[in-house]
Scaffold this motif. Structure first.
Motif, PDB file in Angstrom:
ATOM      1  N   UNK A  46       0.818  -1.213   0.000  1.00  0.00           N
ATOM      2  CA  UNK A  46       0.000   0.000   0.000  1.00  0.00           C
ATOM      3  C   UNK A  46       0.849   1.259   0.000  1.00  0.00           C
ATOM      4  N   UNK A  47       1.923   1.282   0.788  1.00  0.00           N
ATOM      5  CA  UNK A  47       2.713   2.502   0.928  1.00  0.00           C
ATOM      6  C   UNK A  47       3.674   2.760  -0.206  1.00  0.00           C
ATOM      7  N   UNK A  79      -0.004   7.571  -0.391  1.00  0.00           N
ATOM      8  CA  UNK A  79      -0.988   6.866   0.432  1.00  0.00           C
ATOM      9  C   UNK A  79      -0.635   6.909   1.924  1.00  0.00           C
ATOM     10  N   UNK A  80      -1.626   7.258   2.752  1.00  0.00           N
ATOM     11  CA  UNK A  80      -1.423   7.279   4.196  1.00  0.00           C
ATOM     12  C   UNK A  80      -1.628   5.881   4.754  1.00  0.00           C
ATOM     13  N   UNK A  81      -0.745   5.509   5.656  1.00  0.00           N
ATOM     14  CA  UNK A  81      -0.838   4.175   6.217  1.00  0.00           C
ATOM     15  C   UNK A  81      -0.356   4.198   7.663  1.00  0.00           C
ATOM     16  N   UNK A  82      -0.951   3.352   8.474  1.00  0.00           N
ATOM     17  CA  UNK A  82      -0.507   3.149   9.840  1.00  0.00           C
ATOM     18  C   UNK A  82      -0.536   1.650  10.103  1.00  0.00           C
ATOM     19  N   UNK A  83      -0.496   1.285  11.381  1.00  0.00           N
ATOM     20  CA  UNK A  83      -0.465  -0.124  11.759  1.00  0.00           C
ATOM     21  C   UNK A  83      -1.383  -0.352  12.950  1.00  0.00           C
ATOM     22  N   UNK A  84      -1.977  -1.526  13.002  1.00  0.00           N
ATOM     23  CA  UNK A  84      -2.800  -1.885  14.154  1.00  0.00           C
ATOM     24  C   UNK A  84      -1.908  -2.017  15.400  1.00  0.00           C
ATOM     25  N   UNK A 109     -17.887   9.871   6.360  1.00  0.00           N
ATOM     26  CA  UNK A 109     -17.405   8.507   6.131  1.00  0.00           C
ATOM     27  C   UNK A 109     -16.072   8.485   5.370  1.00  0.00           C
ATOM     28  N   UNK A 110     -15.250   7.505   5.677  1.00  0.00           N
ATOM     29  CA  UNK A 110     -14.032   7.245   4.921  1.00  0.00           C
ATOM     30  C   UNK A 110     -13.743   5.746   4.979  1.00  0.00           C
ATOM     31  N   UNK A 111     -12.849   5.311   4.090  1.00  0.00           N
ATOM     32  CA  UNK A 111     -12.571   3.889   3.933  1.00  0.00           C
ATOM     33  C   UNK A 111     -11.140   3.590   4.388  1.00  0.00           C
ATOM     34  N   UNK A 150      -2.663  -0.645   7.994  1.00  0.00           N
ATOM     35  CA  UNK A 150      -3.976  -0.027   7.826  1.00  0.00           C
ATOM     36  C   UNK A 150      -3.824   1.075   6.778  1.00  0.00           C
ATOM     37  N   UNK A 151      -4.419   0.884   5.613  1.00  0.00           N
ATOM     38  CA  UNK A 151      -4.301   1.851   4.531  1.00  0.00           C
ATOM     39  C   UNK A 151      -5.524   2.740   4.435  1.00  0.00           C
ATOM     40  N   UNK A 152      -5.291   4.043   4.384  1.00  0.00           N
ATOM     41  CA  UNK A 152      -6.392   5.007   4.258  1.00  0.00           C
ATOM     42  C   UNK A 152      -6.701   5.193   2.775  1.00  0.00           C
ATOM     43  N   UNK A 153      -7.912   4.840   2.366  1.00  0.00           N
ATOM     44  CA  UNK A 153      -8.288   4.961   0.960  1.00  0.00           C
ATOM     45  C   UNK A 153      -9.296   6.073   0.727  1.00  0.00           C
ATOM     46  N   UNK A 154      -9.369   7.020   1.670  1.00  0.00           N
ATOM     47  CA  UNK A 154     -10.070   8.290   1.495  1.00  0.00           C
ATOM     48  C   UNK A 154     -11.577   8.133   1.428  1.00  0.00           C
TER      49      UNK A 154
END
Length: 601
Positions: A46-47, A79-84, A109-111, A150-154
């Motif tokens: 994703x990143x 792409x913004x990404x984090x981790x659980x 809402x966002x995905x 965890x990928x932020x898909x806006x």
């Protein structure tokens, strides 16, 4: 040419899934190579996205592609990404905790995407994301473990698009970046300050096409997109799973001389009138069907949503110029007026050729342009630029065997290391771009097709911008750099003299062949470079015929109704090679009908 076909329907239209489908299609079906660095703590890539390469249908052509994502169509935001920070332990759990909640919107809402599940979210509070729907968009709710990406898909309407870029060559798998630290610095999860050796390169210089790669310690080899840079050697980047700590690092570019630098959408440098390689889609949560037509030369994508069809292309064209290239057998310095080449027989006195670097180290040798003539008019090389320029051959001196020495009129702007390539059109690649906020397509006449470099007139080699990357000027407004370009579609028949298209003067300066013989009806690309003002009327914008797009077959004329009584997506049989193959009918807005194919699964 071996053309493969696949159709994919994504119920959610999510670009990260599209990139995976494209990667699998190009690698597994079409013979491309996946060069994506491994071990990146980057689930589903994703990143970083996917870095692909191909040697072309002829086995000798170098093609490089980056499948990535962008948060929106008119800003640069990797792409913004984090981790659980803790697992999602049941399929009914309606919230999760992440390491970096600040990367996600406070309200939805966002995905988000976690592994193969899409989750529709309602809000973020500190580091806790609340869900409104698990297994959204036709995906399946599942359990996930701590440290999963965890990928932020806006949001569902405008955010997050697939972003495809073409490059001359790539740097991500090389043994060294373009510049490296001279001593360790303490790297946090998402930033580092005052990196020795990476100071003084100009604010914002590395934050568009570049990655920071760790080169020592337990995190060695891991890289993240750079999102900020200051002259004091401070970097911001997308977060690592674990802080790399006190170690060395280097700047790695995603690739050299892209069709369109991602910095062009930085609001401080330009308007967003021309936007890069976004693949059309419906709003997230709605379905989009994609028809892929691919080969080792590139991929045509016909996108269907809301009853409309949009067609984009990424890859090499069937070139107008010769694809043959040779290499220089000894390094040369800027100012040289001759080069030693492996094959002198490719050259003709009086004709124009392009030389391009193939060595990452050529960047640091040439990046400082402060002394280039005219003095002060050229900005320093961006990290995504590598030396390339045109030359007109004056003399050819035979050497041993096929080797020889080529002399030329204008002194070289750059220095080049051994192995630099020379040819009429060494990288005949392009990609489709959209204009403004409307998804045009390659067959509508309203889309842009961007190439890796600009041609210029022979007599203007000393002053024009053919030695800088395409669309470089979107963050520089001096008169010496190129501006926006729009390509228009042109139809021509077998053997039709291209000078009949009104570009005779262009042919005299951009290619040697007087006519172009190809498949019966093909969408030709005639570049029309727009004059920014009177003083820039020919600065790097000279008209040139690049070639034709594979897999798109035009019908003679513009049809108000489907040809042969067909409807969109009907299949027709046509002769291909030694047998009949299947082609599929499409149109742009109900007119401008064409067929894509052949559909060889």
């Amino acid at each position: 040419m071996t053309v493969k076909y696949k159709t994919v329907t994504l119920a959610h239209s999510n670009p990260s899934f599209l990139n995976e489908e494209l990667r699998d299609f190009l690698v597994n079906d079409c013979g491309w190579t996946d060069d994506t660095p491994s071990g990146q703590d980057d689930d589903f890539n994703f990143g970083l996205g996917f870095f692909l390469s191909s040697n072309g249908e002829d086995g000798n052509t170098k093609i490089h592609m980056h499948l990535w994502g962008n948060e929106n169509y008119n800003v640069y935001a990797p792409p913004k990404m984090s981790y659980l920070s803790a697992g999602i332990t049941t399929t009914g759990q309606m919230s999760c905790d992440v390491l970096d909640g600040s990367l996600f919107p406070a309200s939805g809402p966002f995905w988000i995407r976690v592994n193969d599940e899409l989750i529709l979210c309602s809000s973020t509070s500190v580091n806790t994301i609340s869900f409104s729907q698990r297994g959204a968009g036709g995906t399946v709710a599942a359990t996930h473990t701590a440290n999963d990406c965890v990928g932020y898909t806006a949001d569902g309407a405008t955010g997050f698009f697939s972003d495809i870029e073409m490059y001359m060559h790539q740097d991500v798998s090389s043994s060294g970046g373009i510049i490296a630290s001279s001593a360790p610095a303490t790297h946090g999860r998402d930033s580092v300050s005052a990196v020795p050796g990476l100071v003084g390169y100009g604010a914002r210089r590395f934050q568009y096409q570049s990655f920071l790669r760790i080169t020592s310690g337990s995190e060695s080899g891991k890289m993240r997109p750079i999102t900020g840079y200051t002259d004091t050697g401070d970097f911001d980047y997308r977060p690592f799973l674990s802080a790399p700590g006190a170690n060395d690092s280097e700047v790695v570019t995603a690739g050299f001389n892209p069709c369109c630098s991602r910095r062009m959408c930085d609001s401080s440098f330009s308007s967003s009138d021309m936007l890069w390689g976004t693949v059309p889609r419906d709003a997230l949560g709605n379905a989009t069907t994609y028809f892929f037509y691919g080969s080792k030369d590139g991929v045509t994508i016909v996108c269907k949503y809301s009853g409309s069809y949009r067609t984009v292309y990424f890859g090499n064209v069937v070139p107008f110029a010769s694809k043959l290239t040779t290499t220089i057998t000894a390094g040369v310095s800027a100012g040289a007026t001759s080069i030693a080449v492996a094959n002198r027989h490719l050259f003709v006195v009086g004709e124009k050729y392009r030389m391009l670097s193939t060595d990452t180290d050529d960047w640091v040798d040439n990046e400082d342009r402060s002394t280039e003539s005219p003095a002060g008019s050229w900005p320093d090389l961006d990290p995504e630029e590598i030396p390339t320029e045109e030359l007109v051959v004056d003399t050819i001196t035979p050497g041993a065997g096929d080797a020889g020495t080529i002399g030329f009129t204008s002194a070289l702007v750059y220095g080049y290391r051994t192995g630099a390539e020379v040819g009429e059109d060494p990288r005949p690649a392009l990609k489709t771009c959209r204009l403004n906020t409307v998804f045009y397509d390659i067959v509508s006449g309203g889309a842009a097709a961007l190439v890796l470099y600009l041609n210029t007139k022979k007599e203007n080699l000393a002053i024009d911008a053919s030695h800088r990357q395409m669309i470089r000027a979107f963050h520089n407004t001096t008169r010496w750099t190129p501006y926006a370009a729009q390509f228009t579609n042109v139809l021509y028949n077998v053997g039709q003299n291209v000078s009949g298209l009104g570009v005779a003067s262009a042919l005299a300066n951009s290619a040697q062949a007087p006519s172009y013989v190809t498949h019966r009806y093909v969408g030709g690309l005639l570049s029309v470079f727009t004059a920014y003002n009177a003083t820039q009327s020919n600065r790097g914008r000279w008209q040139c015929v690049k070639g034709t797009i594979p897999n798109i077959w035009w019908f003679d004329g513009s049809f108000a109704s489907p040809p042969y009584g067909g409807v969109e997506e009907d299949t027709v049989k046509a002769w291909w090679g030694s047998q009949f193959e299947t082609f599929r009918l499409f149109s742009s807005g109900g007119t401008r009908w064409f067929a894509s194919g052949p559909e060889i699964t």
